[in-house]
Design a protein around this motif. Structure first.
Motif, PDB file in Angstrom:
ATOM      1  N   ASP A 146      10.578  -1.739  12.633  1.00  0.00           N
ATOM      2  CA  ASP A 146      11.752  -0.843  12.668  1.00  0.00           C
ATOM      3  C   ASP A 146      11.442   0.501  12.015  1.00  0.00           C
ATOM      4  O   ASP A 146      12.213   0.998  11.183  1.00  0.00           O
ATOM      5  CB  ASP A 146      12.963  -1.476  11.970  1.00  0.00           C
ATOM      6  N   GLN A 149      14.889   5.104  13.454  1.00  0.00           N
ATOM      7  CA  GLN A 149      16.325   4.863  13.661  1.00  0.00           C
ATOM      8  C   GLN A 149      16.731   5.624  14.918  1.00  0.00           C
ATOM      9  O   GLN A 149      16.719   5.089  16.009  1.00  0.00           O
ATOM     10  CB  GLN A 149      17.118   5.278  12.424  1.00  0.00           C
ATOM     11  N   LYS A 192      10.793   2.042   5.779  1.00  0.00           N
ATOM     12  CA  LYS A 192      10.348   1.266   6.949  1.00  0.00           C
ATOM     13  C   LYS A 192       9.169   1.955   7.633  1.00  0.00           C
ATOM     14  O   LYS A 192       8.286   1.297   8.188  1.00  0.00           O
ATOM     15  CB  LYS A 192      11.512   1.097   7.915  1.00  0.00           C
TER      16      LYS A 192
END
Ligand code: FES
Ligand code: FES
Length: 207
Positions: A146, A149, A192
């Motif tokens: 991930d 975003q 992340k």
């Protein structure tokens, strides 16, 4: 009072070094019109500054030849003439890394690099990172961890990361942060992203 350290850019050089390294590329976009008809220094030596000039590039393995304006940047050419829109125009002033591509294997801000200075050189954009249907390990790791975003900054991070891991296949977290400090993520997804870079390094080592 604590002394401020210089911000770092792609490849782990300071933003000041990075801009200096751009040389006439960075300066040129601002001051080129007065330079028309004069000579500037490029990797190929002294060249005459034309209003328009035909340059040859190898982009993602494909040889292309096209006419560019004296003040057109590599980002202009990639996005507007070659339809390669993976490199993003975000700040357009060497601040965010959204436009990062590889030039002869090294990450550069395409918005700060004059297209004529790329004549005869090899460019890789995010569109050239995968091999056919097989994603680059860095792309795989960003998906699995991930590392994005909204994804707008992701092409720049992928290009900086892939060049960085070629040079440093076993980085520490500090080295990862340092290498990516010239890329900004407005979603603030840094934790992340760093995790994805670490995972990509493991994938490449195990490949
Ligand atoms: S768009 Fe090039 S550095 Fe931000
Ligand atoms: S993921 Fe949205 S700007 Fe980075």
């Amino acid at each position: 009072m604590e002394k401020k350290t210089a911000k770092k850019s792609p490849g782990g050089v300071s933003r000041r070094d990075f801009i200096k390294g751009m040389g006439t590329g960075a300066l040129g976009t601002a001051v080129l019109p007065p330079l028309l008809g004069q000579t500037i220094t490029t990797k190929k030596g002294r060249v005459l500054v034309f209003d328009k000039k035909t340059i040859a590039l190898t982009v993602n393995g494909r040889k292309v030849s096209l006419e560019v304006g004296a003040n057109e940047t590599l980002l202009d050419v990639l996005r507007d003439k070659l339809d390669l829109t993976g490199a993003k125009r975000v700040c357009d002033r060497g601040e965010c890394g959204g436009c990062t591509v590889h030039l002869d294997g090294a990450p550069v801000y395409a918005c700060m690099f004059l297209a004529i200075r790329a004549d005869g050189r090899t460019v890789k954009t995010v569109e050239g990172l995968a091999k056919g249907d097989t994603l680059h390990p860095v792309q795989e790791a960003f998906i699995e961890k991930d590392g994005y975003q909204c994804g707008f900054c992701t092409p720049g991070f992928l290009m900086t990361t892939s060049a960085f891991l070629e040079k440093n296949p076993d980085p520490s977290l500090d080295e990862i942060k340092h290498a990516l400090s010239g890329n900004l993520c407005r979603c603030g997804n840094y934790a992340k992203i760093y995790g994805a870079v670490g995972a990509a390094a493991k994938k490449i080592k195990g490949a």
